[in-house]
Design an enzyme around this catalytic site. Structure first.
Site, PDB file in Angstrom:
ATOM      1  N   TYR A  53       0.841  -1.186   0.000  1.00 28.77           N
ATOM      2  CA  TYR A  53       0.000   0.000   0.000  1.00 28.77           C
ATOM      3  C   TYR A  53       0.883   1.245   0.000  1.00 28.77           C
ATOM      4  O   TYR A  53       1.222   1.812   1.043  1.00 28.77           O
ATOM      5  CB  TYR A  53      -0.947   0.000   1.193  1.00 28.77           C
ATOM      6  CG  TYR A  53      -1.961  -1.131   1.177  1.00 28.77           C
ATOM      7  CD1 TYR A  53      -2.225  -1.831  -0.001  1.00 28.77           C
ATOM      8  CD2 TYR A  53      -2.666  -1.488   2.314  1.00 28.77           C
ATOM      9  CE1 TYR A  53      -3.148  -2.862  -0.025  1.00 28.77           C
ATOM     10  CE2 TYR A  53      -3.601  -2.509   2.298  1.00 28.77           C
ATOM     11  CZ  TYR A  53      -3.832  -3.197   1.122  1.00 28.77           C
ATOM     12  OH  TYR A  53      -4.740  -4.224   1.098  1.00 28.77           O
ATOM     13  N   HIS A 106      -0.798 -12.224   0.596  1.00 29.66           N
ATOM     14  CA  HIS A 106      -1.669 -11.240  -0.046  1.00 29.66           C
ATOM     15  C   HIS A 106      -2.454 -11.769  -1.248  1.00 29.66           C
ATOM     16  O   HIS A 106      -3.661 -11.542  -1.359  1.00 29.66           O
ATOM     17  CB  HIS A 106      -0.832 -10.028  -0.464  1.00 29.66           C
ATOM     18  CG  HIS A 106      -1.619  -8.766  -0.593  1.00 29.66           C
ATOM     19  ND1 HIS A 106      -1.071  -7.528  -0.419  1.00 29.66           N
ATOM     20  CD2 HIS A 106      -2.932  -8.532  -0.866  1.00 29.66           C
ATOM     21  CE1 HIS A 106      -1.992  -6.596  -0.592  1.00 29.66           C
ATOM     22  NE2 HIS A 106      -3.134  -7.186  -0.867  1.00 29.66           N
ATOM     23  N   SER A 125     -12.877  -3.948   0.562  1.00 26.48           N
ATOM     24  CA  SER A 125     -13.765  -3.105  -0.256  1.00 26.48           C
ATOM     25  C   SER A 125     -15.232  -3.442   0.001  1.00 26.48           C
ATOM     26  O   SER A 125     -16.012  -3.621  -0.941  1.00 26.48           O
ATOM     27  CB  SER A 125     -13.441  -3.237  -1.753  1.00 26.48           C
ATOM     28  OG  SER A 125     -12.231  -2.619  -2.069  1.00 26.48           O
ATOM     29  N   LEU A 170     -17.639  -1.669   0.859  1.00 28.12           N
ATOM     30  CA  LEU A 170     -18.571  -0.630   0.399  1.00 28.12           C
ATOM     31  C   LEU A 170     -18.474  -0.404  -1.098  1.00 28.12           C
ATOM     32  O   LEU A 170     -19.071   0.517  -1.638  1.00 28.12           O
ATOM     33  CB  LEU A 170     -18.303   0.679   1.149  1.00 28.12           C
ATOM     34  CG  LEU A 170     -18.383   0.575   2.673  1.00 28.12           C
ATOM     35  CD1 LEU A 170     -18.051   1.908   3.328  1.00 28.12           C
ATOM     36  CD2 LEU A 170     -19.764   0.090   3.119  1.00 28.12           C
ATOM     37  N   GLY A 171     -17.694  -1.246  -1.786  1.00 27.33           N
ATOM     38  CA  GLY A 171     -17.606  -1.157  -3.243  1.00 27.33           C
ATOM     39  C   GLY A 171     -16.333  -0.569  -3.777  1.00 27.33           C
ATOM     40  O   GLY A 171     -16.180  -0.443  -4.995  1.00 27.33           O
ATOM     41  N   GLY A 172     -15.418  -0.180  -2.915  1.00 32.57           N
ATOM     42  CA  GLY A 172     -14.155   0.381  -3.391  1.00 32.57           C
ATOM     43  C   GLY A 172     -14.088   1.880  -3.182  1.00 32.57           C
ATOM     44  O   GLY A 172     -15.106   2.558  -2.995  1.00 32.57           O
ATOM     45  N   ALA A 205     -17.661   3.840  -3.239  1.00 35.72           N
ATOM     46  CA  ALA A 205     -18.330   3.708  -1.940  1.00 35.72           C
ATOM     47  C   ALA A 205     -19.433   4.744  -1.755  1.00 35.72           C
ATOM     48  O   ALA A 205     -20.497   4.453  -1.198  1.00 35.72           O
ATOM     49  CB  ALA A 205     -17.303   3.817  -0.813  1.00 35.72           C
TER      50      ALA A 205
END
Length: 285
Positions: A53, A127, A207, A209-211, A215
């Protein structure tokens, strides 16, 4: 804040996904630190990060370093389970690559230990499967890290049921978490969720909430979530997380956030109780 378990550790029912604070569109450090602190103030005791990240090639582990700084500057920082991951890489061109080799995973774990400033990582997750490396070899490296005490618990991410079963066997029944994508728009991980429920393994939807980019559109894209949210006087995002929590006691969503107000709203989902009729409506949405 209600709690759930990841292995032997009790954590908040809602975690914090720290990725948005280190990749494209990330905020300045002050806002990121305020976001993590807001999460802790709301009772969050699980933070998800990864060495991949980051944005530029020369800042591997940016998010881990940021999380460590935020925790060190808050009086509840020591109470947090930090879940990090290895095996995914960002070369700095906006893309993602893979290295699931045992050598890389062991080197990545050592680097994560230094950045997080700990003697052992609370939860370390492989990962993403690397098609060039036998999955058993990658998970075997994680097992060695567990046996050596470099990590206290082991998990996997982006895994199908067969890999979950294989990983748990390789780890001698010590697999504690599976982190897969799951949201109203992405429900193909239902079989993995059911398997984790059967095995008592924590399922961490990423994710949820959708990304990052979608989101905010959850309510407009999925009308039942908006209708039920209006009925309760809360956000569609809060309804979404409450719906996930109701699916199984092993579910621990890790919504991403880069603003204090966002994680405060997400954390409040642990207190939202939906009726059986509402849950059925959302399942069918």
């Amino acid at each position: 804040m209600h709690t759930r378990r990841i292995g032997d550790v009790e954590v908040s029912a809602i975690g914090l996904g720290a990725m948005p604070m280190s990749i494209e569109g990330r905020p300045d450090e002050a806002r990121s630190l305020a976001t993590v602190h807001a999460a802790l103030d709301a009772g969050v005791t699980l933070i998800d990060t990864a060495d991949a990240y980051h944005l530029h090639a020369d800042e591997v582990g940016h998010n881990e370093t940021l999380v460590a700084k935020a925790l060190a500057s808050h009086d509840r920082g020591a109470d947090v389970l930090v879940a990090t991951k290895g095996g995914h890489l960002r070369p700095g061109d906006g893309g993602w690559t893979l290295d699931g080799s045992p050598r890389h995973l062991k080197e990545a774990c050592e680097a994560s230990l230094r950045r997080l400033g700990v003697e052992a990582i609370g939860l370390y997750q492989f990962h993403r499967p690397d098609p060039r490396v036998p999955y058993a070899d990658s998970v075997g490296a994680v097992r060695e890290l567990l046996d050596e005490g470099k990590i206290l618990a082991a998990g996997i991410s982006n895994a199908d049921p067969d890999r979950i079963t294989l990983a748990n066997d390789i780890l001698g029944g010590r697999l504690v978490s599976v982190q897969n994508q799951f949201s109203p728009a992405f429900r193909s991980s239902e079989p993995e969720l059911r398997l984790c429920d059967e095995l008592g393994i924590a399922f961490l939807p990423w994710s949820p909430l959708g990304g990052i980019s979608r989101a905010g559109e959850l309510g407009s894209a999925h009308a039942p979530f908006a209708r039920i949210a209006e009925r309760h006087g809360v956000s569609p995002q809060r309804v979404c997380l409450a719906w996930m929590l109701a699916k199984s006691p092993v579910v621990v969503p890790i919504p991403g956030a880069s603003r204090p107000e966002t994680i405060r709203d997400s954390a409040a989902a642990a207190e939202l109780v939906l009726t059986a009729e509402e849950l059925a409506e959302l399942d069918a949405a």
